[in-house]
Design a protein around this motif. Structure first.
Motif, mmCIF file in Angstrom:
data_model
loop_
_atom_site.group_PDB
_atom_site.id
_atom_site.type_symbol
_atom_site.label_atom_id
_atom_site.label_comp_id
_atom_site.label_asym_id
_atom_site.label_seq_id
_atom_site.Cartn_x
_atom_site.Cartn_y
_atom_site.Cartn_z
ATOM 1 N N ALA A 100 0.821 -1.212 0.000
ATOM 2 C CA ALA A 100 0.000 0.000 0.000
ATOM 3 C C ALA A 100 0.853 1.260 0.000
ATOM 4 N N GLY A 101 1.988 1.233 0.682
ATOM 5 C CA GLY A 101 2.800 2.444 0.790
ATOM 6 C C GLY A 101 3.613 2.727 -0.458
ATOM 7 N N SER A 102 4.385 1.737 -0.896
ATOM 8 C CA SER A 102 5.288 1.954 -2.026
ATOM 9 C C SER A 102 4.610 1.728 -3.378
ATOM 10 N N ARG A 103 3.432 1.102 -3.370
ATOM 11 C CA ARG A 103 2.707 0.733 -4.591
ATOM 12 C C ARG A 103 3.504 -0.254 -5.438
ATOM 13 N N ARG A 104 4.490 -0.917 -4.828
ATOM 14 C CA ARG A 104 5.260 -1.923 -5.558
ATOM 15 C C ARG A 104 4.443 -3.200 -5.638
ATOM 16 N N LEU A 105 4.587 -3.923 -6.764
ATOM 17 C CA LEU A 105 3.802 -5.123 -7.014
ATOM 18 C C LEU A 105 4.742 -6.322 -7.131
ATOM 19 N N LEU A 106 4.354 -7.416 -6.478
ATOM 20 C CA LEU A 106 5.145 -8.645 -6.509
ATOM 21 C C LEU A 106 4.273 -9.752 -7.087
ATOM 22 N N HIS A 107 4.692 -10.333 -8.202
ATOM 23 C CA HIS A 107 3.889 -11.345 -8.886
ATOM 24 C C HIS A 107 4.257 -12.761 -8.419
ATOM 25 N N GLY A 108 3.246 -13.568 -8.160
ATOM 26 C CA GLY A 108 3.408 -14.993 -7.889
ATOM 27 C C GLY A 108 4.199 -15.382 -6.657
ATOM 28 N N PRO A 109 4.107 -14.647 -5.553
ATOM 29 C CA PRO A 109 4.870 -15.066 -4.372
ATOM 30 C C PRO A 109 4.287 -16.344 -3.745
ATOM 31 N N ALA A 110 5.156 -17.180 -3.209
ATOM 32 C CA ALA A 110 4.718 -18.421 -2.574
ATOM 33 C C ALA A 110 4.265 -18.141 -1.146
ATOM 34 N N LEU A 111 3.247 -18.877 -0.714
ATOM 35 C CA LEU A 111 2.768 -18.805 0.669
ATOM 36 C C LEU A 111 3.347 -19.976 1.453
ATOM 37 N N THR A 112 3.903 -19.665 2.609
ATOM 38 C CA THR A 112 4.475 -20.683 3.491
ATOM 39 C C THR A 112 3.757 -20.632 4.826
ATOM 40 N N PRO A 113 3.227 -21.755 5.326
ATOM 41 C CA PRO A 113 2.497 -21.718 6.604
ATOM 42 C C PRO A 113 3.431 -21.439 7.775
ATOM 43 N N THR A 114 2.962 -20.645 8.701
ATOM 44 C CA THR A 114 3.777 -20.305 9.860
ATOM 45 C C THR A 114 2.874 -20.141 11.075
ATOM 46 N N GLY A 115 3.465 -19.727 12.160
ATOM 47 C CA GLY A 115 2.711 -19.555 13.396
ATOM 48 C C GLY A 115 3.664 -19.289 14.548
ATOM 49 N N PRO A 116 3.152 -19.213 15.754
ATOM 50 C CA PRO A 116 4.007 -18.974 16.920
ATOM 51 C C PRO A 116 5.079 -20.056 17.059
ATOM 52 N N GLY A 117 6.308 -19.613 17.299
ATOM 53 C CA GLY A 117 7.405 -20.557 17.495
ATOM 54 C C GLY A 117 8.114 -20.986 16.239
#
Length: 405
Positions: free
Chosen positions: A106-123
């Motif tokens: 939202a701030g820089s208006r930079r766009l990143l195409h096709g990033p991978a999602l990696t599951p995470t959480g506490p610890g």
């Protein structure tokens, strides 16, 4: 009897004080043997501990990697999470479904195409922060993703997901908040670490579940989910990696782990322990021979004194204690000298190590197990030498002093 023991201890102290040069020589001999041993032991412990710490700092060393895609249900995750050797566990969707079409900052208006999602959480050891209030709309960026988006913790992102159904393109968006940035050494490449709920929602949408409306991220839509295709799992420590891998294989999961480096360090530690045991055994035997000969020579030199001591009514334990007390005095003095010498050597080596290694760490470290083993070696050697001399002291006859007078 108590009085006799006190007199024996006092006589031993007076005798060693009167022959302080000999006492000092034997104490120095002990320190000359003990100080190098402590130095070698501290270097061994320090090197092994540094190698272990470096491996532990790399999350990839602790990771248990599933092979291919499977079907892991709720019972599987509950069983693994309850294992004491498991450090972090998160369900993972299919790789083909764990990818966004694009992410916009939202701030820089930079766009990143096709990033991978990696599951995470506490610890999660990769993101290096506990994140106790991890919300399903909060994410952690890899260092490369943060650089490309010019995003920092607290920034807002807009994630775009797209699917094709019935010949039409359907798109949805989700507003995300950047919770942090994973260290570059832990997370290479472009990745977005997100809660498993977000990955499940994205996979469900791409599989045609639900409508492209404002409620597509509603967790109720994933309430009936029975299994996941994969998982992310990290062992609690280096010694837990192989047993945890074996436990998963016994459950039928196909996994692999990076145990080569861990096994190398373990074998090196065992080899150095064995080498040090040999050195310590030889040194301890030499110390025993020298101390036993010295204490026995003292008994022979003081036969008249010991005979008079017995003639005055000293008990067997009192006469037995005499060489024991002498041995204790020599060992304590030598140990104190060795500790002082080791402190100086340790300070010098660590100072040089900081200059050479440049990481500010210590190279020489004495663990509690090593200190206990050294103390036990000293105690056993000193006790054995004292017993050898004490038996001769007890055997001194009361009449010897009378026959020589």
């Amino acid at each position: 009897m108590i009085a006799g023991l006190r007199i024996a201890a006092w006589l031993a102290w007076r005798e060693q004080a009167a022959n302080r040069r000999a006492t000092l020589c034997f104490a120095l001999a002990l320190a000359a043997m003990l100080a190098p041993m402590l130095t070698l032991l501290a270097l061994k412990d320090g090197v092994i501990e540094r190698m272990t710490e470096q491996l532990s700092r790399r999350p990839s060393t602790l990771e248990i990697l599933p092979v291919g895609a499977g079907r892991y249900d709720r019972a599987f995750f509950e069983t693994v999470a309850a294992m004491p050797r498991a450090g972090f566990l998160a369900p993972r969707t299919r790789t083909i479904s764990a990818r966004l079409m694009a992410v916009e900052a939202a701030g820089s208006r930079r766009l990143l195409h096709g990033p991978a999602l990696t599951p995470t959480g506490p610890g999660d050891p990769v993101i290096a922060q506990p994140a106790p209030d991890f919300d399903r709309r909060e994410v952690v960026l890899s260092a490369e993703a943060a650089r490309r988006l010019e995003a920092a913790p607290g920034d807002r992102l807009t994630a775009h997901v797209e699917r094709q159904r019935g010949g039409e393109i359907e798109r949805v968006e989700v507003d995300l908040s950047v919770l942090g940035v994973a260290p570059a050494a832990h997370a290479g490449g472009v990745a977005i670490f997100a809660p498993p709920e977000l990955l499940a929602a994205v996979e469900g949408f791409l599989d045609g579940v639900g409508e492209p409306d404002a409620d597509w991220l509603d967790p109720a839509r994933q309430a009936g989910r029975e299994a996941y295709a994969s998982f992310r799992l990290y062992a609690r420590g280096l010694h837990d990696v192989a047993p945890l891998r074996d436990a998963l294989e016994q459950m039928g999961a196909q996994v692999r782990a990076r145990t080569d480096e861990i096994e190398l360090v373990m074998r090196l530690e065992r080899a150095l322990d064995w080498l040090f045991a040999i050195i310590a055994g030889v040194a301890g035997a030499g110390f025993w021979l020298a101390l036993a000969a010295s204490l026995r020579a003292n008994v022979e030199r003081l036969r008249d004194t010991l005979s008079m001591f017995r003639l005055l009514g000293a008990s067997g334990p009192s006469r037995f204690l005499f060489p024991m007390a002498q041995s204790g005095i020599i060992v304590l003095a030598g140990a104190a000298m060795a500790a002082a010498a080791y402190a100086g050597i340790s300070a010098f080596v660590d100072l040089r190590a900081r200059d050479l290694l440049g990481d500010g760490g210590e190279l020489m470290r004495l663990g509690g197990r090593s200190i206990a083993a050294t103390a036990a070696l000293l105690a056993i050697s000193a006790l054995a030498a004292a017993i050898y001399a004490s038996r001769a002291a007890v055997a001194v006859d009361a009449s010897e002093v009378l026959r020589r007078s």
